[in-house]
Design a protein around this motif. Sequence first.
Motif, mmCIF file in Angstrom:
data_model
loop_
_atom_site.group_PDB
_atom_site.id
_atom_site.type_symbol
_atom_site.label_atom_id
_atom_site.label_comp_id
_atom_site.label_asym_id
_atom_site.label_seq_id
_atom_site.Cartn_x
_atom_site.Cartn_y
_atom_site.Cartn_z
ATOM 1 N N MET A 1 18.161 38.270 48.307
ATOM 2 C CA MET A 1 17.283 38.259 47.138
ATOM 3 C C MET A 1 18.082 38.033 45.857
ATOM 4 S SD MET A 1 14.171 38.449 46.105
ATOM 5 C CE MET A 1 13.258 39.200 47.448
ATOM 6 N N ILE A 2 19.236 38.710 45.728
ATOM 7 C CA ILE A 2 20.077 38.558 44.545
ATOM 8 C C ILE A 2 20.569 37.120 44.427
ATOM 9 C CG2 ILE A 2 22.245 39.273 43.465
ATOM 10 C CD1 ILE A 2 21.843 42.017 44.760
ATOM 11 N N THR A 3 20.965 36.546 45.562
ATOM 12 C CA THR A 3 21.447 35.163 45.576
ATOM 13 C C THR A 3 20.377 34.205 45.084
ATOM 14 O OG1 THR A 3 22.941 35.624 47.428
ATOM 15 C CG2 THR A 3 22.337 33.321 47.045
ATOM 16 N N PHE A 4 19.138 34.390 45.524
ATOM 17 C CA PHE A 4 18.077 33.457 45.152
ATOM 18 C C PHE A 4 17.591 33.679 43.725
ATOM 19 C CE2 PHE A 4 18.238 32.701 49.626
ATOM 20 C CZ PHE A 4 17.941 31.352 49.723
ATOM 21 N N LYS A 5 17.741 34.883 43.200
ATOM 22 C CA LYS A 5 17.476 35.095 41.776
ATOM 23 C C LYS A 5 18.460 34.288 40.944
ATOM 24 C CE LYS A 5 15.354 39.706 41.793
ATOM 25 N NZ LYS A 5 15.524 41.129 41.390
ATOM 26 N N ARG A 6 19.716 34.283 41.381
ATOM 27 C CA ARG A 6 20.748 33.505 40.685
ATOM 28 C C ARG A 6 20.452 32.010 40.780
ATOM 29 N NH1 ARG A 6 27.316 33.841 41.802
ATOM 30 N NH2 ARG A 6 27.843 31.771 40.996
ATOM 31 N N ILE A 7 20.027 31.543 41.966
ATOM 32 C CA ILE A 7 19.713 30.125 42.153
ATOM 33 C C ILE A 7 18.555 29.701 41.257
ATOM 34 C CG2 ILE A 7 18.738 28.464 43.798
ATOM 35 C CD1 ILE A 7 20.409 29.811 45.976
ATOM 36 N N ILE A 8 17.502 30.520 41.199
ATOM 37 C CA ILE A 8 16.336 30.195 40.371
ATOM 38 C C ILE A 8 16.707 30.219 38.892
ATOM 39 C CG2 ILE A 8 14.045 30.995 39.659
ATOM 40 C CD1 ILE A 8 13.678 32.034 42.542
ATOM 41 N N PHE A 141 25.813 41.747 50.034
ATOM 42 C CA PHE A 141 24.649 42.296 50.727
ATOM 43 C C PHE A 141 24.238 41.442 51.925
ATOM 44 C CE2 PHE A 141 24.158 44.484 46.615
ATOM 45 C CZ PHE A 141 24.047 45.786 47.085
ATOM 46 N N LEU A 142 24.467 40.128 51.844
ATOM 47 C CA LEU A 142 24.192 39.269 52.999
ATOM 48 C C LEU A 142 25.106 39.651 54.161
ATOM 49 C CD1 LEU A 142 22.727 36.869 54.272
ATOM 50 C CD2 LEU A 142 24.469 35.374 53.288
ATOM 51 N N SER A 143 26.391 39.840 53.864
ATOM 52 C CA SER A 143 27.352 40.234 54.899
ATOM 53 C C SER A 143 27.021 41.619 55.453
ATOM 54 C CB SER A 143 28.772 40.239 54.318
ATOM 55 O OG SER A 143 29.114 38.970 53.813
ATOM 56 N N LEU A 144 26.650 42.533 54.557
ATOM 57 C CA LEU A 144 26.327 43.899 54.986
ATOM 58 C C LEU A 144 25.127 43.915 55.924
ATOM 59 C CD1 LEU A 144 26.681 46.987 54.789
ATOM 60 C CD2 LEU A 144 25.209 46.927 52.759
ATOM 61 N N PHE A 145 24.084 43.165 55.559
ATOM 62 C CA PHE A 145 22.877 43.197 56.376
ATOM 63 C C PHE A 145 23.017 42.392 57.667
ATOM 64 C CE2 PHE A 145 20.962 44.637 52.344
ATOM 65 C CZ PHE A 145 20.354 45.792 52.829
ATOM 66 N N LEU A 175 30.780 39.480 64.116
ATOM 67 C CA LEU A 175 30.957 38.549 62.999
ATOM 68 C C LEU A 175 30.651 39.219 61.662
ATOM 69 C CD1 LEU A 175 29.609 35.078 64.179
ATOM 70 C CD2 LEU A 175 31.919 35.667 63.490
ATOM 71 N N GLY A 176 29.650 40.095 61.652
ATOM 72 C CA GLY A 176 29.341 40.840 60.432
ATOM 73 C C GLY A 176 30.510 41.709 60.009
ATOM 74 N N THR A 177 31.177 42.309 60.984
ATOM 75 C CA THR A 177 32.363 43.119 60.700
ATOM 76 C C THR A 177 33.466 42.264 60.083
ATOM 77 O OG1 THR A 177 31.844 44.575 62.569
ATOM 78 C CG2 THR A 177 34.101 44.641 61.717
ATOM 79 N N MET A 178 33.662 41.054 60.627
ATOM 80 C CA MET A 178 34.678 40.142 60.091
ATOM 81 C C MET A 178 34.367 39.749 58.649
ATOM 82 S SD MET A 178 35.229 37.682 63.427
ATOM 83 C CE MET A 178 36.144 36.468 62.479
ATOM 84 N N GLN A 179 33.088 39.500 58.351
ATOM 85 C CA GLN A 179 32.700 39.138 56.984
ATOM 86 C C GLN A 179 32.982 40.279 56.013
ATOM 87 O OE1 GLN A 179 28.839 37.155 56.399
ATOM 88 N NE2 GLN A 179 28.782 36.780 58.589
ATOM 89 N N LEU A 180 32.676 41.506 56.422
ATOM 90 C CA LEU A 180 32.919 42.659 55.555
ATOM 91 C C LEU A 180 34.414 42.866 55.321
ATOM 92 C CD1 LEU A 180 30.276 45.219 56.879
ATOM 93 C CD2 LEU A 180 30.237 43.971 54.715
ATOM 94 N N ILE A 181 35.217 42.655 56.358
ATOM 95 C CA ILE A 181 36.671 42.775 56.209
ATOM 96 C C ILE A 181 37.181 41.752 55.198
ATOM 97 C CG2 ILE A 181 38.889 42.442 57.380
ATOM 98 C CD1 ILE A 181 37.581 43.624 59.902
#
Length: 229
Positions: A1-8, A141-145, A175-181
Amino acid sequence: MITFKRIIRSKSTEQFSGIPYVMTLLNCLLSAWYGLPFVSKNNILVSTINGTGAAIESIYVLIFIIYAPKKEKAKIFGLFTFVLTVFTAVALISLFALHGNGRKLFCGLAATIFSIIMYASPLSIMRLVIKTKSVEFMPFFLSLFVFLCGTSWFIYGLLGRDAFVAVPNGFGCGLGTMQLILYFIYRNNKGSQEIKKPSGNGTSIEIGEKKPHQDKQQPNGKVPQDEQV
């Protein structure tokens, strides 16, 4: 959601990748179909949650297509068409050509394959993070979720003894763990590459440290003689 607010707000997708959102849409559609009672019993929760996810992802993909550059717009629209084609094919084949356990096996395999592809789709962004040493285009937040979603569905699949749910989401958990790292390694870095912006005459200028002679330039734009070689 935060990402798309920035895009808009910026009316640009910048360097954000639309591939993860398109592949997530396909995963949600196939998983929602797999969870329907006439495909697999006692999986209505899978169908409900992924059906909601498909609706949300459709909005995200639409926003991305609207604000993406022309080349990226064509790429994402092509992927979106591919997603609808694959889902339609899986639904029609399973509905009219297969029955009973064969239908469940076919839909489960399709959902598993594209779930793994969905979780692997941010790999290009992870490569960008390592290359630029910046997490600007890999939202936290994308990586976290991704991690939380993969972990929760992995546990759900284990408890329900459903390999079609457990296997791809176990992959997603990793893969989510790798993104957070990666995020925590590079979270304070702004990247080593210089940013370029267009100047008034159509050429590009680099935003970086000022050169020593820039502070000593005279009004006519010439460098003082003591600076000339």
